[in-house]
Design a protein around this motif. Sequence first.
Motif, PDB file in Angstrom:
ATOM      1  N   TRP A   7       0.855  -1.199   0.000  1.00  0.00           N
ATOM      2  CA  TRP A   7       0.000   0.000   0.000  1.00  0.00           C
ATOM      3  C   TRP A   7       0.881   1.235   0.000  1.00  0.00           C
ATOM      4  O   TRP A   7       1.723   1.411   0.873  1.00  0.00           O
ATOM      5  CB  TRP A   7      -0.914   0.005   1.218  1.00  0.00           C
ATOM      6  CG  TRP A   7      -1.762   1.248   1.337  1.00  0.00           C
ATOM      7  CD1 TRP A   7      -1.482   2.373   2.064  1.00  0.00           C
ATOM      8  CD2 TRP A   7      -3.009   1.497   0.699  1.00  0.00           C
ATOM      9  NE1 TRP A   7      -2.479   3.308   1.929  1.00  0.00           N
ATOM     10  CE2 TRP A   7      -3.438   2.800   1.080  1.00  0.00           C
ATOM     11  CE3 TRP A   7      -3.820   0.758  -0.170  1.00  0.00           C
ATOM     12  CZ2 TRP A   7      -4.634   3.363   0.642  1.00  0.00           C
ATOM     13  CZ3 TRP A   7      -5.008   1.325  -0.609  1.00  0.00           C
ATOM     14  CH2 TRP A   7      -5.401   2.610  -0.207  1.00  0.00           C
ATOM     15  N   GLU A   8       0.733   2.078  -1.008  1.00  0.00           N
ATOM     16  CA  GLU A   8       1.556   3.274  -1.141  1.00  0.00           C
ATOM     17  C   GLU A   8       0.717   4.520  -0.909  1.00  0.00           C
ATOM     18  O   GLU A   8      -0.453   4.571  -1.295  1.00  0.00           O
ATOM     19  CB  GLU A   8       2.189   3.327  -2.540  1.00  0.00           C
ATOM     20  CG  GLU A   8       3.142   2.177  -2.852  1.00  0.00           C
ATOM     21  CD  GLU A   8       4.367   2.176  -1.957  1.00  0.00           C
ATOM     22  OE1 GLU A   8       4.740   3.260  -1.464  1.00  0.00           O
ATOM     23  OE2 GLU A   8       4.955   1.091  -1.750  1.00  0.00           O
ATOM     24  N   GLY A   9       1.315   5.505  -0.303  1.00  0.00           N
ATOM     25  CA  GLY A   9       0.618   6.763  -0.089  1.00  0.00           C
ATOM     26  C   GLY A   9       1.513   7.767   0.604  1.00  0.00           C
ATOM     27  O   GLY A   9       2.625   7.447   1.031  1.00  0.00           O
ATOM     28  N   ASP A  10       1.008   8.991   0.706  1.00  0.00           N
ATOM     29  CA  ASP A  10       1.747  10.050   1.388  1.00  0.00           C
ATOM     30  C   ASP A  10       1.614   9.900   2.898  1.00  0.00           C
ATOM     31  O   ASP A  10       0.562   9.493   3.401  1.00  0.00           O
ATOM     32  CB  ASP A  10       1.202  11.419   0.982  1.00  0.00           C
ATOM     33  CG  ASP A  10       1.506  11.754  -0.469  1.00  0.00           C
ATOM     34  OD1 ASP A  10       2.658  11.557  -0.884  1.00  0.00           O
ATOM     35  OD2 ASP A  10       0.588  12.208  -1.171  1.00  0.00           O
ATOM     36  N   THR A  11       2.653  10.256   3.621  1.00  0.00           N
ATOM     37  CA  THR A  11       2.532  10.337   5.070  1.00  0.00           C
ATOM     38  C   THR A  11       1.590  11.492   5.408  1.00  0.00           C
ATOM     39  O   THR A  11       1.383  12.395   4.584  1.00  0.00           O
ATOM     40  CB  THR A  11       3.895  10.597   5.726  1.00  0.00           C
ATOM     41  OG1 THR A  11       4.362  11.892   5.329  1.00  0.00           O
ATOM     42  CG2 THR A  11       4.896   9.534   5.348  1.00  0.00           C
ATOM     43  N   PRO A  12       0.992  11.485   6.589  1.00  0.00           N
ATOM     44  CA  PRO A  12       0.083  12.575   6.944  1.00  0.00           C
ATOM     45  C   PRO A  12       0.705  13.965   6.809  1.00  0.00           C
ATOM     46  O   PRO A  12       0.061  14.884   6.302  1.00  0.00           O
ATOM     47  CB  PRO A  12      -0.287  12.262   8.394  1.00  0.00           C
ATOM     48  CG  PRO A  12      -0.240  10.764   8.450  1.00  0.00           C
ATOM     49  CD  PRO A  12       0.939  10.395   7.595  1.00  0.00           C
ATOM     50  N   ALA A  13       1.952  14.139   7.245  1.00  0.00           N
ATOM     51  CA  ALA A  13       2.582  15.461   7.163  1.00  0.00           C
ATOM     52  C   ALA A  13       2.729  15.912   5.718  1.00  0.00           C
ATOM     53  O   ALA A  13       2.453  17.071   5.373  1.00  0.00           O
ATOM     54  CB  ALA A  13       3.945  15.447   7.856  1.00  0.00           C
ATOM     55  N   VAL A  14       3.166  15.011   4.851  1.00  0.00           N
ATOM     56  CA  VAL A  14       3.312  15.346   3.432  1.00  0.00           C
ATOM     57  C   VAL A  14       1.955  15.674   2.827  1.00  0.00           C
ATOM     58  O   VAL A  14       1.802  16.647   2.067  1.00  0.00           O
ATOM     59  CB  VAL A  14       3.982  14.183   2.668  1.00  0.00           C
ATOM     60  CG1 VAL A  14       3.896  14.397   1.160  1.00  0.00           C
ATOM     61  CG2 VAL A  14       5.432  14.037   3.103  1.00  0.00           C
ATOM     62  N   ALA A  15       0.930  14.875   3.155  1.00  0.00           N
ATOM     63  CA  ALA A  15      -0.409  15.103   2.622  1.00  0.00           C
ATOM     64  C   ALA A  15      -0.953  16.461   3.063  1.00  0.00           C
ATOM     65  O   ALA A  15      -1.546  17.191   2.256  1.00  0.00           O
ATOM     66  CB  ALA A  15      -1.346  13.988   3.070  1.00  0.00           C
ATOM     67  N   CYS A  16      -0.768  16.815   4.327  1.00  0.00           N
ATOM     68  CA  CYS A  16      -1.244  18.114   4.828  1.00  0.00           C
ATOM     69  C   CYS A  16      -0.611  19.259   4.042  1.00  0.00           C
ATOM     70  O   CYS A  16      -1.293  20.217   3.654  1.00  0.00           O
ATOM     71  CB  CYS A  16      -0.921  18.262   6.308  1.00  0.00           C
ATOM     72  SG  CYS A  16      -1.858  17.174   7.400  1.00  0.00           S
ATOM     73  N   ASN A  17       0.677  19.174   3.806  1.00  0.00           N
ATOM     74  CA  ASN A  17       1.365  20.222   3.057  1.00  0.00           C
ATOM     75  C   ASN A  17       0.884  20.278   1.610  1.00  0.00           C
ATOM     76  O   ASN A  17       0.650  21.369   1.060  1.00  0.00           O
ATOM     77  CB  ASN A  17       2.879  19.999   3.106  1.00  0.00           C
ATOM     78  CG  ASN A  17       3.497  20.535   4.387  1.00  0.00           C
ATOM     79  OD1 ASN A  17       3.733  21.732   4.524  1.00  0.00           O
ATOM     80  ND2 ASN A  17       3.737  19.648   5.341  1.00  0.00           N
ATOM     81  N   LYS A  18       0.716  19.125   0.983  1.00  0.00           N
ATOM     82  CA  LYS A  18       0.232  19.101  -0.400  1.00  0.00           C
ATOM     83  C   LYS A  18      -1.150  19.733  -0.514  1.00  0.00           C
ATOM     84  O   LYS A  18      -1.411  20.535  -1.418  1.00  0.00           O
ATOM     85  CB  LYS A  18       0.186  17.652  -0.919  1.00  0.00           C
ATOM     86  CG  LYS A  18       1.527  17.078  -1.322  1.00  0.00           C
ATOM     87  CD  LYS A  18       1.335  15.703  -1.952  1.00  0.00           C
ATOM     88  CE  LYS A  18       2.660  15.132  -2.448  1.00  0.00           C
ATOM     89  NZ  LYS A  18       2.483  13.786  -3.067  1.00  0.00           N
ATOM     90  N   ILE A  19      -2.037  19.357   0.403  1.00  0.00           N
ATOM     91  CA  ILE A  19      -3.409  19.867   0.351  1.00  0.00           C
ATOM     92  C   ILE A  19      -3.443  21.371   0.557  1.00  0.00           C
ATOM     93  O   ILE A  19      -4.082  22.108  -0.207  1.00  0.00           O
ATOM     94  CB  ILE A  19      -4.285  19.158   1.409  1.00  0.00           C
ATOM     95  CG1 ILE A  19      -4.483  17.690   1.027  1.00  0.00           C
ATOM     96  CG2 ILE A  19      -5.639  19.857   1.548  1.00  0.00           C
ATOM     97  CD1 ILE A  19      -5.099  16.843   2.124  1.00  0.00           C
TER      98      ILE A  19
END
Length: 202
Positions: free
Chosen positions: A75-87
């Motif tokens: 399962w691949e995905g962004d870590t929460p910190a990376v996702a928050c910054n991207k959003i």
Amino acid sequence: MQKHTYVVVDTETGGLDPYVHSLLEVGIIVRLPDGTQHELDLRIKEPEIVIDDYLINHVTDGSNKLALASLEPDWEGDTPAVACNKIAHWLNATLGETDPKTVYGSMHNVAFDSAYMRRLWQLGQASGLPVPRIPNLLTGYHSLDTFGLAYMAAKQDTIPYCGKLDHIIEELGIEPPLEEDRHTAIGDCRVQMKVLLALLGE
């Protein structure tokens, strides 16, 4: 003509409790007044994914199949910190100088999806990495609940009462999503945007 900017948010999760179950996907669509739409589609890989025994043994619908798949090593995905910054950065870039008073968020269930967005930010902040402040649109502020709008339409006899998104799109005459888009955050976002515009008469 559409006068406002709409930001539709949807989540796919590993269950119904944001204090226990993981966030798997986030989909966001921004529709500008000229009809232009911009999409953001993220998969999330939380540090730990917890799914209780009841869900593992009893639930078989599409969303929870995704949840079970998330337990697999690939399962691949962004870590929460990376996702928050991207959003946050994507929303800032997409909305630009748009007057916040003309921007409305929308979720099919504001309480549910906004709780999972808060979970994402809490996990991001817990990582110790820099995380921007959560955008108000993701907390339910200035947001339209399409389930609530559909309920009001039913009260006015515009459409029959519909408890599920599939029933609402059928009553509104909206084309259902492709099979591969079902139970994905971005797929549901696309449908929800059509539902929102139909219910608002835009």
